[in-house]
Design an enzyme around this catalytic site. Structure first.
Site, short mmCIF file in Angstrom:
data_model
loop_
_atom_site.label_atom_id
_atom_site.label_comp_id
_atom_site.label_asym_id
_atom_site.label_seq_id
_atom_site.Cartn_x
_atom_site.Cartn_y
_atom_site.Cartn_z
N ASP A 88 0.80 -1.24 0.15
CA ASP A 88 0.22 0.02 0.03
C ASP A 88 0.78 1.26 0.01
O ASP A 88 2.11 1.23 0.21
CB ASP A 88 -1.03 0.04 1.24
CG ASP A 88 -2.11 -0.76 0.89
OD1 ASP A 88 -2.26 -1.23 -0.13
OD2 ASP A 88 -2.66 -1.35 2.01
N LYS B 1 -3.32 3.09 -2.11
CA LYS B 1 -4.71 3.65 -2.01
C LYS B 1 -4.40 4.94 -1.46
O LYS B 1 -3.49 5.17 -0.54
CB LYS B 1 -5.46 2.87 -0.99
CG LYS B 1 -5.77 1.35 -1.16
CD LYS B 1 -6.42 0.93 0.12
CE LYS B 1 -6.65 -0.51 -0.37
NZ LYS B 1 -7.53 -1.16 0.77
N MET C 224 -8.56 8.22 9.64
CA MET C 224 -9.21 8.74 8.36
C MET C 224 -10.09 9.95 8.69
O MET C 224 -11.10 10.00 8.09
CB MET C 224 -9.65 7.63 7.69
CG MET C 224 -8.97 6.41 7.27
SD MET C 224 -9.74 4.95 6.50
CE MET C 224 -10.41 4.32 7.96
N1 SAH Z 1 -4.45 -0.80 9.56
C1 SAH Z 1 -4.10 0.64 9.79
C2 SAH Z 1 -4.88 1.68 9.66
C3 SAH Z 1 -5.31 1.97 8.00
S1 SAH Z 1 -6.40 3.16 8.01
C4 SAH Z 1 -3.27 0.73 11.21
O1 SAH Z 1 -3.68 -0.38 11.89
O2 SAH Z 1 -2.70 1.48 11.57
C5 SAH Z 1 -5.30 4.59 7.36
C6 SAH Z 1 -5.47 5.68 8.59
O3 SAH Z 1 -4.65 5.21 9.53
C7 SAH Z 1 -5.04 6.82 8.22
O4 SAH Z 1 -6.05 7.61 7.38
C8 SAH Z 1 -4.20 7.51 9.53
O5 SAH Z 1 -5.69 8.07 10.23
C9 SAH Z 1 -3.94 6.37 10.10
N2 SAH Z 1 -2.54 6.14 10.29
C10 SAH Z 1 -1.91 5.16 9.69
N3 SAH Z 1 -0.52 5.41 9.77
C11 SAH Z 1 -0.24 6.54 10.09
C12 SAH Z 1 0.71 7.33 10.50
N4 SAH Z 1 2.08 6.93 10.46
N5 SAH Z 1 0.52 8.62 11.11
C13 SAH Z 1 -0.48 9.11 11.45
N6 SAH Z 1 -1.72 8.39 11.12
C14 SAH Z 1 -1.54 7.17 10.64
#
Ligand code: SAH
Length: 261
Positions: free
Chosen positions: A34, A56, A169
């Protein structure tokens, strides 16, 4: 027939990869990854490994999910070790569950390798614990993504009694979310933090209040984790506390971090 590994790559800092993730990445014949995957993570792949970007951009899928599902089935029929690499944990808002379901429909063997989720690790790198004795004894994780026809809409009323809210998100809808939370009875003065690109070299923390976000939202770029709750105040306290910490200091006495809610 090969096997598909649904692997969590953690939130960004490559040192937050699990040993198991490194193991399956280094054995992979093909990796479908991704947008939020750090390049350093892909360096664990063997030189002959095929790297397929299926990125995405916050809700907008460059390749539709159905196509990704089909690609997984296709690659599993060609290669022995297929890795589907996702940001954070594969089963938290990553549609990993849907991919697992699809694979099981086609009787393709798969294994889930959980990852360190951004849910708690991104706030942690910003000095925000999601729970804290006397301050927050519960937290909930909610999507801030505008509900489309297919998604189950979020009812913010359901989270009234939850001390800390972690919203993923949520950047685009931050103003709307803050308004909703105030409408549902949360204190407008409640602190809010946005942690952008958490755990990476370019992490940025923006602290505000529900009222401010609802009226004049601060500039924030995705990806960011939005945290609502009194624990956000610990962001500065913990920062100062850690900076002032001397080797012989009173590191056990954190009573002064408590306050009335
Ligand atoms: N599966 C992922 C989440 C996917 S949804 C997990 O467990 O972390 C994607 C969202 O995750 C982004 O829109 C943001 O809100 C958050 N996110 C993921 N990585 C991030 C990062 N390094 N810093 C801030 N937000 C993050």
């Amino acid at each position: 027939m090969g096997k598909v590994y649904l692997v969590g790559a953690g939130p960004g800092d490559p040192e937050l990869l699990t040993l198991k993730a490194i193991k399956v990445i280094s054995r992979a014949d093909v990796i479908l990854y991704d947008r939020l995957i750090n390049d350093k993570v892909l360096e664990y792949a063997k030189p002959t490994c095929k790297l397929v970007y299926v990125g995405k951009a916050d809700g907008k899928h460059t390749i539709p999910q159905e196509e990704i599902n089909k690609l997984l089935v296709y690659y599993a029929s060609v290669y022995q070790n297929v890795v589907r690499l996702k940001g954070g944990d594969p089963f938290i808002f990553g549609r990993g569950g849907e991919e697992a379901l699809y694979l099981s429909k086609f009787k393709i063997p798969y294994e889930v390798v959980p990852g360190v989720s951004s849910v708690y690790s991104v706030p942690a790198y910003a000095g925000i614990p999601l729970t804290f004795r006397g301050v927050a004894s519960s937290f909930a994780v909610v999507t801030g993504h505008e509900a489309t026809g297919k998604e189950k809409p979020v009812n913010w009323e359901d989270f009234k009694g939850v001390d800390t809210l972690v919203i993923l998100m949520g950047v685009k809808n931050r103003q709307k979310i803050a308004k909703e939370l105030i409408r549902c009875g949360r204190d407008p003065e409640e602190p809010v933090a946005f942690v952008e690109r958490g755990t990476t070299d370019s992490q940025r923390v923006v602290v505000s209040t529900l009222k401010e976000v609802s009226e004049n939202p601060p500039d924030v770029e995705p990806p960011a984790v939005m945290v609502v709750g009194q624990v956000v105040r610990l962001h500065n306290l913990l920062k100062d506390f850690l900076e002032n910490l001397k080797p012989e200091g009173e590191i056990h006495n954190v009573e002064h971090l408590r306050w009335e809610k």
